[in-house]
Design a protein around this motif. Structure first.
Motif, mmCIF file in Angstrom:
data_model
loop_
_atom_site.group_PDB
_atom_site.id
_atom_site.type_symbol
_atom_site.label_atom_id
_atom_site.label_comp_id
_atom_site.label_asym_id
_atom_site.label_seq_id
_atom_site.Cartn_x
_atom_site.Cartn_y
_atom_site.Cartn_z
ATOM 1 N N GLU A 40 -13.222 0.038 -13.162
ATOM 2 C CA GLU A 40 -12.089 0.619 -12.441
ATOM 3 C C GLU A 40 -12.553 1.719 -11.497
ATOM 4 O O GLU A 40 -11.950 1.917 -10.443
ATOM 5 C CB GLU A 40 -11.047 1.144 -13.432
ATOM 6 C CG GLU A 40 -10.263 0.018 -14.071
ATOM 7 C CD GLU A 40 -9.001 0.488 -14.763
ATOM 8 O OE1 GLU A 40 -8.297 1.365 -14.215
ATOM 9 O OE2 GLU A 40 -8.719 -0.039 -15.848
ATOM 10 N N LEU A 41 -13.615 2.424 -11.861
ATOM 11 C CA LEU A 41 -14.153 3.455 -10.970
ATOM 12 C C LEU A 41 -14.646 2.825 -9.662
ATOM 13 O O LEU A 41 -14.366 3.338 -8.573
ATOM 14 C CB LEU A 41 -15.291 4.217 -11.656
ATOM 15 C CG LEU A 41 -15.961 5.304 -10.814
ATOM 16 C CD1 LEU A 41 -14.954 6.381 -10.405
ATOM 17 C CD2 LEU A 41 -17.132 5.920 -11.579
ATOM 18 N N GLU A 42 -15.351 1.713 -9.779
ATOM 19 C CA GLU A 42 -15.807 1.000 -8.581
ATOM 20 C C GLU A 42 -14.602 0.559 -7.743
ATOM 21 O O GLU A 42 -14.593 0.663 -6.514
ATOM 22 C CB GLU A 42 -16.649 -0.210 -8.996
ATOM 23 C CG GLU A 42 -17.242 -0.993 -7.845
ATOM 24 C CD GLU A 42 -17.993 -2.244 -8.312
ATOM 25 O OE1 GLU A 42 -18.373 -3.038 -7.432
ATOM 26 O OE2 GLU A 42 -18.181 -2.432 -9.534
ATOM 27 N N TRP A 43 -13.554 0.060 -8.404
ATOM 28 C CA TRP A 43 -12.331 -0.355 -7.730
ATOM 29 C C TRP A 43 -11.668 0.825 -7.034
ATOM 30 O O TRP A 43 -11.246 0.726 -5.873
ATOM 31 C CB TRP A 43 -11.395 -1.010 -8.733
ATOM 32 C CG TRP A 43 -10.036 -1.366 -8.232
ATOM 33 C CD1 TRP A 43 -8.851 -1.039 -8.803
ATOM 34 C CD2 TRP A 43 -9.701 -2.148 -7.077
ATOM 35 N NE1 TRP A 43 -7.799 -1.558 -8.074
ATOM 36 C CE2 TRP A 43 -8.293 -2.240 -7.007
ATOM 37 C CE3 TRP A 43 -10.460 -2.762 -6.081
ATOM 38 C CZ2 TRP A 43 -7.630 -2.919 -5.988
ATOM 39 C CZ3 TRP A 43 -9.795 -3.446 -5.064
ATOM 40 C CH2 TRP A 43 -8.399 -3.527 -5.030
ATOM 41 N N ASP A 44 -11.576 1.962 -7.736
ATOM 42 C CA ASP A 44 -10.967 3.150 -7.126
ATOM 43 C C ASP A 44 -11.743 3.581 -5.885
ATOM 44 O O ASP A 44 -11.140 3.944 -4.869
ATOM 45 C CB ASP A 44 -10.899 4.303 -8.139
ATOM 46 C CG ASP A 44 -9.815 4.096 -9.187
ATOM 47 O OD1 ASP A 44 -8.903 3.275 -8.953
ATOM 48 O OD2 ASP A 44 -9.894 4.744 -10.247
ATOM 49 N N ARG A 45 -13.041 3.522 -5.938
ATOM 50 C CA ARG A 45 -13.858 3.883 -4.757
ATOM 51 C C ARG A 45 -13.600 2.925 -3.599
ATOM 52 O O ARG A 45 -13.504 3.348 -2.442
ATOM 53 C CB ARG A 45 -15.339 3.886 -5.126
ATOM 54 C CG ARG A 45 -15.733 5.068 -5.977
ATOM 55 C CD ARG A 45 -17.211 5.064 -6.305
ATOM 56 N NE ARG A 45 -17.563 6.234 -7.071
ATOM 57 C CZ ARG A 45 -18.448 6.252 -8.066
ATOM 58 N NH1 ARG A 45 -19.080 5.145 -8.416
ATOM 59 N NH2 ARG A 45 -18.702 7.365 -8.711
ATOM 60 N N LYS A 88 -11.849 3.947 0.092
ATOM 61 C CA LYS A 88 -12.477 3.564 1.368
ATOM 62 C C LYS A 88 -11.516 2.712 2.209
ATOM 63 O O LYS A 88 -11.356 2.938 3.411
ATOM 64 C CB LYS A 88 -13.775 2.794 1.083
ATOM 65 C CG LYS A 88 -14.579 2.468 2.299
ATOM 66 C CD LYS A 88 -15.875 1.774 1.913
ATOM 67 C CE LYS A 88 -16.658 1.388 3.142
ATOM 68 N NZ LYS A 88 -17.867 0.637 2.821
ATOM 69 N N PHE A 89 -10.860 1.757 1.549
ATOM 70 C CA PHE A 89 -9.940 0.875 2.265
ATOM 71 C C PHE A 89 -8.723 1.647 2.792
ATOM 72 O O PHE A 89 -8.328 1.489 3.949
ATOM 73 C CB PHE A 89 -9.486 -0.283 1.359
ATOM 74 C CG PHE A 89 -8.608 -1.267 2.070
ATOM 75 C CD1 PHE A 89 -9.157 -2.186 2.947
ATOM 76 C CD2 PHE A 89 -7.240 -1.267 1.877
ATOM 77 C CE1 PHE A 89 -8.357 -3.086 3.628
ATOM 78 C CE2 PHE A 89 -6.423 -2.159 2.551
ATOM 79 C CZ PHE A 89 -6.988 -3.078 3.430
ATOM 80 N N LEU A 111 0.821 -1.218 0.000
ATOM 81 C CA LEU A 111 0.000 0.000 0.000
ATOM 82 C C LEU A 111 0.852 1.264 0.000
ATOM 83 O O LEU A 111 0.425 2.291 -0.524
ATOM 84 C CB LEU A 111 -0.939 0.027 1.214
ATOM 85 C CG LEU A 111 -2.022 -1.049 1.294
ATOM 86 C CD1 LEU A 111 -2.812 -0.908 2.592
ATOM 87 C CD2 LEU A 111 -2.945 -1.005 0.083
ATOM 88 N N GLY A 112 2.037 1.173 0.572
ATOM 89 C CA GLY A 112 2.895 2.347 0.663
ATOM 90 C C GLY A 112 4.146 2.277 -0.174
ATOM 91 O O GLY A 112 5.044 3.100 -0.014
ATOM 92 N N ARG A 113 4.197 1.311 -1.083
ATOM 93 C CA ARG A 113 5.400 1.134 -1.899
ATOM 94 C C ARG A 113 5.246 1.724 -3.293
ATOM 95 O O ARG A 113 4.138 1.977 -3.759
ATOM 96 C CB ARG A 113 5.734 -0.364 -2.023
ATOM 97 C CG ARG A 113 6.231 -0.979 -0.756
ATOM 98 C CD ARG A 113 6.898 -2.317 -0.973
ATOM 99 N NE ARG A 113 6.330 -3.107 -2.049
ATOM 100 C CZ ARG A 113 5.862 -4.344 -1.906
ATOM 101 N NH1 ARG A 113 5.869 -4.935 -0.733
ATOM 102 N NH2 ARG A 113 5.386 -4.995 -2.943
ATOM 103 N N HIS A 135 -0.613 7.668 -2.320
ATOM 104 C CA HIS A 135 -1.439 6.862 -3.230
ATOM 105 C C HIS A 135 -2.917 7.185 -3.051
ATOM 106 O O HIS A 135 -3.665 7.272 -4.036
ATOM 107 C CB HIS A 135 -1.175 5.367 -3.018
ATOM 108 C CG HIS A 135 0.243 4.992 -3.285
ATOM 109 N ND1 HIS A 135 0.930 4.085 -2.534
ATOM 110 C CD2 HIS A 135 1.128 5.444 -4.225
ATOM 111 C CE1 HIS A 135 2.161 3.969 -2.995
ATOM 112 N NE2 HIS A 135 2.305 4.786 -4.016
ATOM 113 N N LEU A 136 -3.319 7.384 -1.814
ATOM 114 C CA LEU A 136 -4.711 7.752 -1.530
ATOM 115 C C LEU A 136 -5.059 9.075 -2.216
ATOM 116 O O LEU A 136 -6.120 9.191 -2.847
ATOM 117 C CB LEU A 136 -4.926 7.846 -0.016
ATOM 118 C CG LEU A 136 -6.287 8.348 0.457
ATOM 119 C CD1 LEU A 136 -7.418 7.457 -0.053
ATOM 120 C CD2 LEU A 136 -6.317 8.426 1.978
#
Length: 191
Positions: free
Chosen positions: A151-156, A160-161, A126-128, A183-184
């Motif tokens: 991909e929009l659903e994935w980005d959302r 959230k995650f 997540l941070g790499r 990244h967020l």
């Protein structure tokens, strides 16, 4: 405990038997988590026997995907119980490995330091710098396993995650938190 032999055995099994649609949860991921767990453990002062148990858990933590996505942590423990005795692990050591594996079940809820380390190692990416490459692999897997539609659903889902996620160890916070927040921001601007 023959860690490297136990690791080679399960990695070989994953490479040869895992369904092809697991583009993310595969042998590369197991090795990635192993490497991250080793790095975080060093930063956290973990060595010797505890490190051996942690690294074994890293190898085996997602091997349950061999049986499918549902309850894969329990299936990973089934693999550990079945295969680790042949590599010199006692039943107590195997149960400790399984305890570490179970910490990775979402939502993550580790109840000891080794559990915290494997949770951080499991989500180290997540941070790499390779976050977007691995994220794309996970997306392509989830399109098949979770019927993700866009991909929009994935980005959302990722926004959230990433908002809800937190690293447990000081080492992971120091190494990865800033990158995760970057990244967020990037994903948030896309949606």
């Amino acid at each position: 405990m023959q860690i490297l032999q136990a690791g080679d055995f399960i990695l070989d099994k994953i490479k040869n038997e895992l369904p092809e649609h697991f583009h993310y949860h595969n042998a590369d991921h197991a090795l990635d988590v192993y490497t991250a767990a080793k790095q975080i453990a060093a930063g956290e002062g973990i060595s010797g026997y505890d490190l051996d148990l942690l690294l074994t858990a890293a190898y085996y933590h997602d091997s349950g995907f061999l049986f499918g996505q549902a309850n894969h942590e329990e299936s990973s423990c089934k693999n550990a119980r079945q295969y680790l005795p042949q590599f010199g692990y006692t039943s107590d050591e195997i149960e400790r490995v399984c305890d570490i594996i179970m910490a990775t079940k979402m939502p993550q809820n580790p109840h000891n330091h080794l559990g915290q380390i494997i949770c951080d190692a499991d989500l180290d990416y997540l941070g790499r710098n390779d976050f977007f490459i691995l994220s794309k692999r996970l997306f392509s897997e989830l399109v098949i396993t979770d019927h993700l539609e866009s991909e929009l659903e994935w980005d959302r889902q990722q926004v959230k995650f990433l908002h809800s996620h937190h690293y447990f160890t000081q080492t992971a916070l120091r190494l990865r938190d800033e990158g995760k927040n970057e990244h967020l921001k990037i994903i948030t601007t896309k949606i």
